[in-house]
Design a protein around this motif. Structure first.
Motif, short mmCIF file in Angstrom:
data_model
loop_
_atom_site.label_atom_id
_atom_site.label_comp_id
_atom_site.label_asym_id
_atom_site.label_seq_id
_atom_site.Cartn_x
_atom_site.Cartn_y
_atom_site.Cartn_z
N ALA A 7 8.26 7.54 -1.91
CA ALA A 7 7.08 6.73 -1.59
C ALA A 7 7.34 6.00 -0.28
CB ALA A 7 6.78 5.74 -2.71
N THR A 8 6.29 5.75 0.48
CA THR A 8 6.43 5.06 1.76
C THR A 8 5.36 3.98 1.89
OG1 THR A 8 5.02 6.67 2.91
CG2 THR A 8 7.40 7.09 2.91
N THR A 9 5.66 2.98 2.70
CA THR A 9 4.69 1.92 3.00
C THR A 9 5.11 1.21 4.27
OG1 THR A 9 3.45 0.07 2.04
CG2 THR A 9 5.83 0.06 1.69
N ASP A 47 0.85 -1.19 0.00
CA ASP A 47 0.00 0.00 0.00
C ASP A 47 0.89 1.24 0.00
OD1 ASP A 47 -2.14 1.72 0.16
OD2 ASP A 47 -2.39 1.51 2.33
N TRP A 48 1.47 1.51 -1.17
CA TRP A 48 2.40 2.63 -1.29
C TRP A 48 1.68 3.97 -1.19
CZ3 TRP A 48 7.44 1.79 -0.94
CH2 TRP A 48 7.98 0.57 -1.38
N LYS A 49 2.28 4.91 -0.49
CA LYS A 49 1.82 6.29 -0.45
C LYS A 49 2.88 7.13 -1.18
CE LYS A 49 -1.49 5.03 2.36
NZ LYS A 49 -2.88 4.86 1.86
N ARG A 58 4.54 10.41 -2.27
CA ARG A 58 4.64 11.74 -1.65
C ARG A 58 4.99 12.80 -2.71
NH1 ARG A 58 2.01 10.28 2.86
NH2 ARG A 58 2.98 8.43 3.82
#
Length: 254
Positions: free
Chosen positions: A153-155, A135-137, A139
């Motif tokens: 990107a964060t997850t 579920d990448w966020k 940015r």
């Protein structure tokens, strides 16, 4: 996904049947326990020049939606006798663990190799499951890394750890180091919490078809693997020839 990435992916899909490319990407690994503050270290590494002849800690090989990532053993690729422009790479070339991903088959495999060999296990365990959909966020933050325009990107991974990744849509490969997957471009840099940092140090692109073979071994799911490891590493009691009972506590080299 932006129009540029969509066009590149569609263009690649159209050309794949008649013209294939193999990407070979090298990554170096850094550990907080050895190298210190990884955030500060990454700042000094982002502008390092790439070297296609470097000897990386890990190597990602990608062709037509299939990738294989792991430390590379010192051996040559196997040439296809029928087609001099086609090579084959199997997990026998790599030291373990090895990550295999196949987009078309929606398949993820992790080959643990012989890390349980000291406990008497002769067949390497291999996790085989569907591709992990992180579920990448994505940015708003951008940065140049080794000459590529990258996006942050964060997850959170399956272990509950924070993953920070920088990817570039200039290389339309939805793969990255050690099984991380699903961003609209190649993962150039990835950090696990503050513990481990991976950064790309080399990339080579060749007009050839490379067949990446699936790992072989004792196939199991993630849950089955956890139970398997718990069983083979549990303390055991033995009776010595003189009648004494001793407890053996195995230690794996994972």
């Amino acid at each position: 996904m932006n129009l540029k990435v969509t066009f590149l992916l569609l263009f690649s899909a159209v050309l794949c049947p008649v013209w294939s490319q193999t990407f070979t990407i090298g990554y170096q690994m850094y550990y907080e326990s050895i190298h210190g503050d990884l955030v500060e270290m990454s700042k000094t590494l982002v502008n390092n020049p790439l070297d296609k002849n470097s000897k990386p800690d890990l190597q990602l090989v990608y062709c037509n939606g299939v990738s294989l990532c792991g430390p590379i053993a010192e051996s040559k690729e196997i040439s296809d006798e029928k087609n001099s422009n086609e090579n084959k790479i199997s997990t026998t070339r790599m030291r373990h663990s090895v990550y295999y991903q196949n987009q078309e088959e929606n398949l993820f495999m992790k080959d643990f190799g012989d890390f349980l060999a000291p406990l008497g296990e002769t067949e390497n365990p291999v996790i085989s499951e569907q591709l992990e959909r992180y579920d990448w966020k994505i940015r708003d933050k951008k940065m140049m890394i080794s000459g590529y325009h990258c996006t942050l990107a964060t997850t959170i991974d399956i272990n509950g750890e924070q993953i920070t990744a920088w990817y570039t849509d200039e290389i339309p490969i939805m793969h990255g180091v050690n099984g991380f997957f699903g961003l609209p471009g190649l993962i150039i840099q990835l950090q696990v919490e503050t513990r481990i940092l991976y950064i790309m140090t080399s990339i080579r692109q060749e007009n050839k078809q490379t067949n990446l073979e699936k790992p072989t071994g004792n196939m199991m799911t993630q849950d089955e693997f956890q139970k398997y490891v718990k069983e083979v590493t549990r303390p055991r009691t033995i009776t010595t020839p003189d009648g004494q009972v001793q407890t053996i506590r195995p230690i794996s080299n994972n």
